[in-house]
Design an enzyme around this catalytic site. Structure first.
Site, PDB file in Angstrom:
ATOM      1  CE  LYS A   1      -4.026   1.736   2.640  1.00 20.38           C
ATOM      2  NZ  LYS A   1      -4.851   1.505   3.846  1.00 20.38           N
TER       3      LYS A   1
ATOM      4  CB  SER B   1      -8.252   3.233   2.797  1.00 21.07           C
ATOM      5  OG  SER B   1      -7.357   2.645   3.728  1.00 21.07           O
TER       6      SER B   1
ATOM      7  CB  SER C   1      -8.349   0.397   5.681  1.00 21.60           C
ATOM      8  OG  SER C   1      -9.091   1.585   5.668  1.00 21.60           O
TER       9      SER C   1
END
Lengths: 97, 492
Positions: free
Chosen positions: B86, B161, B185
Site C-alpha cells: 500500500k 482504503s 481498511s
C-alpha cells in the site's frame, strides 16, 4: 447539531485550512449531520467509566541512551520544498524594521 | 512450467526450490499482466519494474546455487515472491504518496520496518498500491489519482482504503500484498474483492514507516488468496520493533505452522446485533451458511451479545478524526511534499493544505479539530474515549464465553463507483462491523464465504488480543471444507 458558518471558519483557522466558499457551505451541512449522528453517544451512560486512549498496557517504553546513526541531513533536506545552508526555508516570520 | 498467476506464494516458493519455475518468469508474468489489465483496474500508483526484474534474476541465480549446494535450500521464506504494498508504507527512494497531492513526488529517506522485513525475507516488491487519501475512506474513490475498480465487476468499488492491494491480489497480479487497517481498511476490501485479509492485534506489527492516520487504531496487515499464505506473510512482518514503542514485546508463534494444525473445540459466538436491519440479505445468508459449515466441522456456534456495537461507529468518527487532525498537522509545506508559495507563512501553510488535501481528508481534519477544540473536548472526544472502553468490555465479556466472534465483514455487497461519494455518513456505514475491532485493538480476519449476485461476500472472524493463531486455524479449517477462495475474478 447545528454548525454555523462562523464555527466552520473558526475550526478551519485552527486546522490551518483555507476553504473556498463552496467548501465552507458544504462543511456547514456535512459536519452538522455527522456530529448529530455522533451525539447518539449521549444516550450511553459513562458514569465511572475510564477513558481509553490506547488499548495496550504499555507505559514509558525505555531504551539505553546510546548514540546510533540517524537519517542523513542532505537526504532529508532534499525532500523539502525549500532549504538553505542546512535549514528548512520558510517565508519571513518577523517583519523587517 | 508456465507460471500460473493464481499460484499461492507457498506453491511458487516450492516450485522455485525444485527448479520447475524461475522467479524471473513469475515476476515477468506479473508485470505483463499488470501492463495489460491495470490501465482499467488501477490497483497500482507506482511500479518498481526495473528493480523487480533485477532482483528476480538475482534470485534465479541464488536458487540455482542452492540446488547445487549440499546444505539444501536455505533461502528466506519469500525469496523471489512478488508482493505489492500500500502506498502509505514508506519505501526508501520510491514514491510514497498516500494517494494525496500533498505528497506527490516525495521520496522517503527510509524504509518502513515492514518493508525492511519483506526485503530481508526475499520478497520482490513490485509496486505501490492505490488507496483512499491518507487511508481515509471505504472505497478507494478518495485517492487523488483516481479510483481502483473491483476485479469482479469493474463498475463497482473494491472497498477501501486498501482497495489497490485487495484488487492486486484478487486480479491475479500478486499472491501477497500489505495494507493498513484503521477502521476496516484491510478487511472490508478483502471482503469486497473475495480475498483473505487480516488486521493483526494492535501492537503485533511495527507501525514504523506507516504514514500515520489514527495512531491508536492503525495496524499493518497481510492480504492473500488463502489463509495459509496470509499466515506466511504475517510470520514475516510480526514482532516487536525498537522503532515503534507501541509494538508489543510478546512472543510471535509460527502462524503458518499453526494454521495446518487441526484444533478441536473452538467456540464461535454470533452477535445477533450483526444480522439486524441494514444488513443485505445476500450477505446475511452467506455468513449464516458459513456458520452451518463451521457447525458441521465440529465448531460450537452460540449466540452472544455485543450491546455497544451500534455505538462504535460514532465513537470512531470522533476518535479517528481527532487523531488524524493532529497527525496531519505535519503537512505544512515546510519539510516534505508540496508547497503553495506565498510571502506570508500562515497563508503559505493554509494554501498548501487547501490545494494538497482532498475533500474527505479536509472533512476529517475539520471534524477532529472541532472535537478537540475548547468547549467540545469533554463532550465529544473524552466521551468517545469512554464509550471506547465500553466497546472493548463487550468483547471481553464475549471472549469469556467463546474463542471467536463471527460477523459479516461488511453489511453490504460492493457498491457502485460514485454511489456514496456525496454522502459521507452512508460511506462510513460500510465499516460498522470492522470499526469496533479497531477500537478494542483485537485481531480480525476476513475471508470469502460465498457470493451474492455474482459479487463476493466476506465474513469476519474476531479473536482475543494476540490470538491470531485461533483465527487462522478456524479460517484454515473453513477453507479446507469450502472452495470460495478458489474462485477467480473474471478475465476482463
Amino acid at each position: 447539531m447545528a454548525i454555523d458558518w462562523a464555527t466552520v471558519e473558526h475550526v478551519a483557522r485552527l486546522a490551518r485550512l483555507a476553504l473556498t466558499d463552496e467548501e465552507r457551505e458544504r462543511f456547514v451541512g456535512q459536519l452538522g449531520r455527522i456530529l448529530e449522528y455522533c451525539a447518539r453517544l449521549d444516550a450511553i451512560s459513562i458514569e465511572g467509566v475510564p477513558a481509553t486512549s490506547h488499548v495496550l498496557p504499555i507505559v514509558n517504553v525505555l531504551r539505553e541512551d546510546l548514540p546510533a546513526p540517524c537519517l542523513s541531513r542532505d537526504e532529508v533536506l532534499a525532500a523539502a520544498p525549500a532549504h538553505e545552508q542546512g535549514f528548512f526555508k520558510v517565508p519571513r516570520v518577523l517583519e523587517a524594521e | 512450467m508456465a507460471p500460473s498467476v493464481w499460484e499461492s506464494a507457498r506453491a511458487l516458493r516450492a516450485a522455485y526450490a525444485a527448479g520447475t519455475l524461475l522467479p524471473s518468469q513469475v515476476i515477468a508474468a506479473a508485470l505483463d499482466r499488470i501492463a495489460l489489465r491495470d490501465p482499467k483496474l488501477h490497483a497500482f500508483l507506482h511500479l518498481d519494474s526495473e528493480r523487480a526484474r533485477q532482483e528476480a534474476v538475482e534470485w534465479d541465480g541464488l536458487y540455482a546455487q542452492a540446488r547445487r549446494n549440499a546444505a539444501g535450500d536455505t533461502l528466506p521464506p519469500l525469496a523471489g515472491i512478488p508482493v505489492a504494498v500500500k502506498d502509505n508504507l514508506c519505501t526508501r527512494g520510491v514514491p510514497t504518496t498516500c494517494g494525496s497531492r500533498i505528497l506527490d513526488g516525495w521520496l522517503p529517506p527510509y524504509d518502513a520496518t515492514v518493508i525492511a522485513r519483506l526485503r530481508r525475507a526475499g520478497a520482490v516488491i513490485i509496486g505501490k498500491t492505490n488507496l483512499d487519501e491518507f487511508a481515509m475512506g471505504s472505497s478507494t474513490e478518495n485517492s487523488a489519482f483516481g479510483p481502483t475498480r473491483n476485479p469482479w465487476d469493474l463498475s463497482r468499488v473494491p472497498g477501501g482504503s486498501s482497495g489497490g492491494s485487495a484488487a492486486a491480489v484478487a486480479a491475479g497480479y500478486v499472491p501477497l500484498a500489505l495494507g493498513s487497517d484503521t477502521g476496516g481498511s484491510i478487511r472490508q476490501p478483502a471482503g469486497f474483492c473475495g480475498v483473505v485479509g487480516l488486521k493483526p492485534t494492535y501492537g503485533r506489527v511495527s507501525r514504523y514507516g506507516l504514514v500515520a492516520f489514527a495512531s491508536s487504531l492503525d495496524q499493518i496487515g497481510p492480504f492473500a488468496r488463502d489463509v495459509a499464505d496470509c499466515a506466511l506473510l504475517l510470520n514475516v512482518i510480526a514482532g516487536a520493533d525498537p522503532r515503534d514503542s507501541t509494538s508489543a514485546d510478546v512472543p510471535v508463534p509460527d502462524f503458518l505452522g499453526a494454521t495446518d494444525q487441526p484444533r478441536h473445540g473452538i467456540r464461535l459466538g454470533v452477535p445477533s446485533e450483526a444480522f439486524g436491519s441494514g444488513v443485505d440479505a445476500g450477505v446475511a445468508e452467506a455468513v449464516r451458511a458459513a456458520l452451518d459449515t463451521f457447525d458441521n466441522l465440529g465448531f460450537r456456534v452460540e449466540e452472544i451479545a455485543l450491546p455497544t456495537l451500534d455505538a462504535a461507529l460514532p465513537t470512531y468518527y470522533l476518535i479517528a478524526p481527532a487523531e488524524a487532525s493532529s497527525n496531519l498537522a505535519r503537512y505544512d509545506g515546510v519539510r516534505h511534499g508540496m508547497r503553495d508559495g506565498s510571502d506570508d507563512l500562515f497563508e503559505m501553510v493554509t494554501r498548501t493544505r487547501q490545494r494538497g488535501f482532498g475533500a474527505e481528508v479536509k472533512r476529517r481534519i475539520m471534524l477532529g479539530t472541532y472535537a478537540l477544540s475548547a468547549g467540545y473536548y469533554e463532550a465529544f472526544y473524552i466521551k468517545a474515549q469512554k464509550v471506547r472502553t465500553l466497546v472493548a468490555r463487550d468483547f471481553d465479556r464475549a471472549f469469556a464465553q467463546v474463542d471467536i466472534v463471527v460477523m459479516p465483514t461488511s453489511p453490504t455487497l460492493p457498491f457502485a463507483i460514485g454511489e456514496r461519494v456525496d454522502d459521507p455518513l452512508q460511506m462510513y456505514f460500510s465499516d460498522i462491523f470492522t470499526i469496533p475491532v479497531n477500537l478494542a485493538g483485537l485481531p480480525g480476519l476476513s475471508l470469502p464465504c460465498g457470493f451474492s449476485a455474482g459479487l463476493p461476500v466476506g465474513m469476519q472472524l474476531v479473536g482475543r488480543a494476540f490470538d491470531e493463531t485461533t483465527l487462522l486455524q478456524a479460517g484454515g479449517a473453513y477453507q479446507q471444507a469450502t472452495s470460495w477462495h478458489l474462485r477467480h475474478a473474471p478475465e476482463a
